[in-house]
Each structure stands twice: as C-alpha cells, then as structure tokens.
Design a protein around this motif. Sequence first.
Motif, mmCIF file in Angstrom:
data_model
loop_
_atom_site.group_PDB
_atom_site.id
_atom_site.type_symbol
_atom_site.label_atom_id
_atom_site.label_comp_id
_atom_site.label_asym_id
_atom_site.label_seq_id
_atom_site.Cartn_x
_atom_site.Cartn_y
_atom_site.Cartn_z
ATOM 1 N N LEU A 121 -4.277 4.410 -8.228
ATOM 2 C CA LEU A 121 -4.002 3.089 -7.988
ATOM 3 C C LEU A 121 -5.141 2.109 -8.150
ATOM 4 C CD1 LEU A 121 -2.332 3.800 -4.558
ATOM 5 C CD2 LEU A 121 -1.512 2.950 -6.081
ATOM 6 N N GLN A 143 -6.717 1.725 7.193
ATOM 7 C CA GLN A 143 -5.330 1.623 6.655
ATOM 8 C C GLN A 143 -5.032 -0.052 6.840
ATOM 9 O OE1 GLN A 143 -6.019 4.121 8.247
ATOM 10 N NE2 GLN A 143 -5.298 5.965 7.025
ATOM 11 N N ALA A 160 -0.356 -0.136 -1.111
ATOM 12 C CA ALA A 160 -0.197 1.273 -1.450
ATOM 13 C C ALA A 160 -1.295 2.201 -1.112
ATOM 14 C CB ALA A 160 0.102 1.471 -2.749
ATOM 15 N N PHE A 161 -2.664 1.773 -1.122
ATOM 16 C CA PHE A 161 -3.923 2.207 -0.675
ATOM 17 C C PHE A 161 -3.735 2.720 0.980
ATOM 18 C CE2 PHE A 161 -6.864 -0.247 -3.534
ATOM 19 C CZ PHE A 161 -6.492 0.610 -4.778
ATOM 20 N N PHE A 218 -1.124 3.860 2.321
ATOM 21 C CA PHE A 218 -0.223 4.750 2.365
ATOM 22 C C PHE A 218 -0.308 6.151 1.586
ATOM 23 C CE2 PHE A 218 1.818 0.782 3.503
ATOM 24 C CZ PHE A 218 2.133 0.990 4.597
ATOM 25 N N THR A 219 -1.300 6.269 1.051
ATOM 26 C CA THR A 219 -1.797 7.620 0.319
ATOM 27 C C THR A 219 -2.725 8.312 1.004
ATOM 28 O OG1 THR A 219 -1.968 8.639 -1.817
ATOM 29 C CG2 THR A 219 -2.904 6.251 -1.419
ATOM 30 N N GLY A 220 -2.821 9.540 0.941
ATOM 31 C CA GLY A 220 -4.039 10.272 1.132
ATOM 32 C C GLY A 220 -4.740 11.304 0.132
ATOM 33 N N ASP A 221 -3.843 11.253 -1.090
ATOM 34 C CA ASP A 221 -4.187 11.888 -1.830
ATOM 35 C C ASP A 221 -5.218 11.407 -3.121
ATOM 36 O OD1 ASP A 221 -3.413 12.896 -5.157
ATOM 37 O OD2 ASP A 221 -2.952 14.585 -3.718
ATOM 38 N N THR A 222 -6.053 12.236 -3.210
ATOM 39 C CA THR A 222 -7.483 11.586 -3.943
ATOM 40 C C THR A 222 -6.951 10.964 -5.317
ATOM 41 O OG1 THR A 222 -9.056 12.986 -2.907
ATOM 42 C CG2 THR A 222 -9.721 12.000 -4.923
ATOM 43 N N TRP A 223 -6.278 11.944 -6.001
ATOM 44 C CA TRP A 223 -5.716 11.617 -7.478
ATOM 45 C C TRP A 223 -4.870 10.317 -7.337
ATOM 46 C CZ3 TRP A 223 -8.411 13.108 -11.031
ATOM 47 C CH2 TRP A 223 -9.353 14.632 -11.318
ATOM 48 N N VAL A 224 -3.958 10.210 -6.592
ATOM 49 C CA VAL A 224 -3.134 8.916 -6.084
ATOM 50 C C VAL A 224 -3.909 7.854 -6.251
ATOM 51 C CG1 VAL A 224 -1.220 7.914 -5.112
ATOM 52 C CG2 VAL A 224 -0.991 10.280 -5.553
ATOM 53 N N LEU A 225 -5.050 7.793 -5.222
ATOM 54 C CA LEU A 225 -5.865 6.849 -4.810
ATOM 55 C C LEU A 225 -6.494 6.468 -6.154
ATOM 56 C CD1 LEU A 225 -6.827 5.063 -2.660
ATOM 57 C CD2 LEU A 225 -8.740 6.768 -2.420
#
Length: 312
Positions: free
Chosen positions: A34, A94, A21-22, A24-31
Amino acid sequence: MRPLRGVLFATNLGRALATFAFAFTGDTWVLLGLVFVRGCIDSAFTPARQATIQATTPTELLGHAQGLHQAINQTSKIAGPAIGGVLLAFWPAQSVFLFNGALSLFAAIIILGVSVPERVATSSTTQTFAMRSMAGFAEFRRSRRLRIALIFSASAYFSFFLYDALIALLAEGFGFDATAFGLSISASGLGGLLGALLAGRIAGNHPMRSMALAAVTSGLATGIIAITAMLSLAIQLPAFLLALGFMGGATAFMLVPYRTIVQAEAPPDRIARVFASGEAVIVTTMLSAPLIGSAIATRWGTPSAFLPAVSC
C-alpha cells in the motif's frame, strides 16, 4: 493528454482509498504494498499539480506561486508530524489513518469545483507511451537553461540528504541532548519555510542568480559546521540552530527557482512530463545520497559527511 482536473481528482481519490486501507490491514507485506501504491499515486499527482500551477498563474507571478507552494509543503512537513503525534495521544493509529484519508477525500471533492484551463496539444497525439515518457527528457536536452536548473536542484537534494540523517549524530557530537536535536529539526524546517517565501519574491526575476546565491550560502554554512565539528571546537546551541536554518533556507532557495524555470520554459502540453522526468532524476539522487553519506561517516566520521555538501 488527460484533463488536469481529472488527474488531480483521481490521484487524491486514490490517495484517500490507499490511506483508508492502512487502517484495515495488519499484514506487513500488504502494508508495504500500500505504501508503494500510494507513492506511485503521489508521483502522478505532483506533475499534474505543477501543470495546474502553470495553467492558472500569470507568467510574472510564477515565482510567487512556487514560493507559496514550497512554503505550504514545508509547513505541512513541520505541522503534520506534530498534529499526528497529538492525535495519536487520543486516538488509535487506525483512526488517524482514517482521518488522513478523509482529508485526501475532501481535497478530491474540492477539486471538482476548481476550473482548470484545458491545454492545447502541440505534439503528436499518436505517440506511444514510451515516446511520450521520453518527451520530458527531450526538453532538458533542448534547453540549456532547463539542464542547468535541474543540475542545481538535484545537487541541492543530494547535498541535503547526504547529511540529513546524520544531523542527530552531529548534534550529539557537539554535546547537545535530544531536545536540542528536536530544535535543530525545527530550525531547519523554519529556515526552509522562510527561504521558500523569500525565494518566491526573487526567483521570478533572477532564478539563476538566486540558485547560485543559495548554493554559496548553503556551502558556507555547511562547511563551517563540518569544520567546527572536525576540529572538536565548541559551538553554542543558538549558533548551531542558526546554521541549520541557513542550510534549510538555502535548499528551498534552490528548489523554488528550479520549478519557476521549468514553469517558464516547458510547453503547456509537456510540462507534466518535464516535471516527471526531473523528479525521476532528483529522486534518484535522494535515494543514493543517504547511502553515500553513511559510508563516508562510517569511514571518516560524521562531520566528514557534511563536507561533500559544500561542493554541491
């Protein structure tokens, strides 16, 4: 009480999915979310791994197994960043995350072929989750040997993380450049690797004595470095690297006996809880140590942050 192989498979699979998942995300909070999830998965994996070592290793070889386990961990900490840096030179970030996730997935597949003896429950299976969680702490209250081992281990982590983030500033204070700092990190890691292998041979027979010897060695090496810096004395790079190697090795020499004692003292159906409880104490000291070390360094200078580690 879950089957160990199932827990090991599920946690490695969870780590693989979180790492994938790392990529496929560029959002800091989502990262950050995770990272938190992956940390929780790691917290479940570690006790299960220690319980598996106990279940598959003869008692007389527990010290050797823990030494090898710590040596593998130390090797990963040394080689992992180096390999990751090389991969980043040729692949985008990625792709590196995807590769990392594939390794965790491969580990999960390997676990499916591993035979792990089932544990026999000696405590009530009708306990609540809170009661089962507290059972690990109850073992430390029951066994004086376990308590002493935990205090030693927590002190080792606290002393190391008290000054770990300040090694770069200490090296700069001695007039060393960035290359020397890189060598100092390698020296500390290599010392930890050699210390783990040596402790594995000794800890099984004399774990408490090994921890005491490591504490004295670490305290002397740390004290010499700190006093030398405080007195503004010159030190040659080889001597500086040797001292850091002793400090890293002594820390490993305290961790391996601790885990060996837990393996020998904890009942098989509660060993995962005992390790989880001990890890909670140790992680708490790890989180507080850098803050305390930074405060000491800010108030009295970088070398002063190394002095409290002498008494730990």
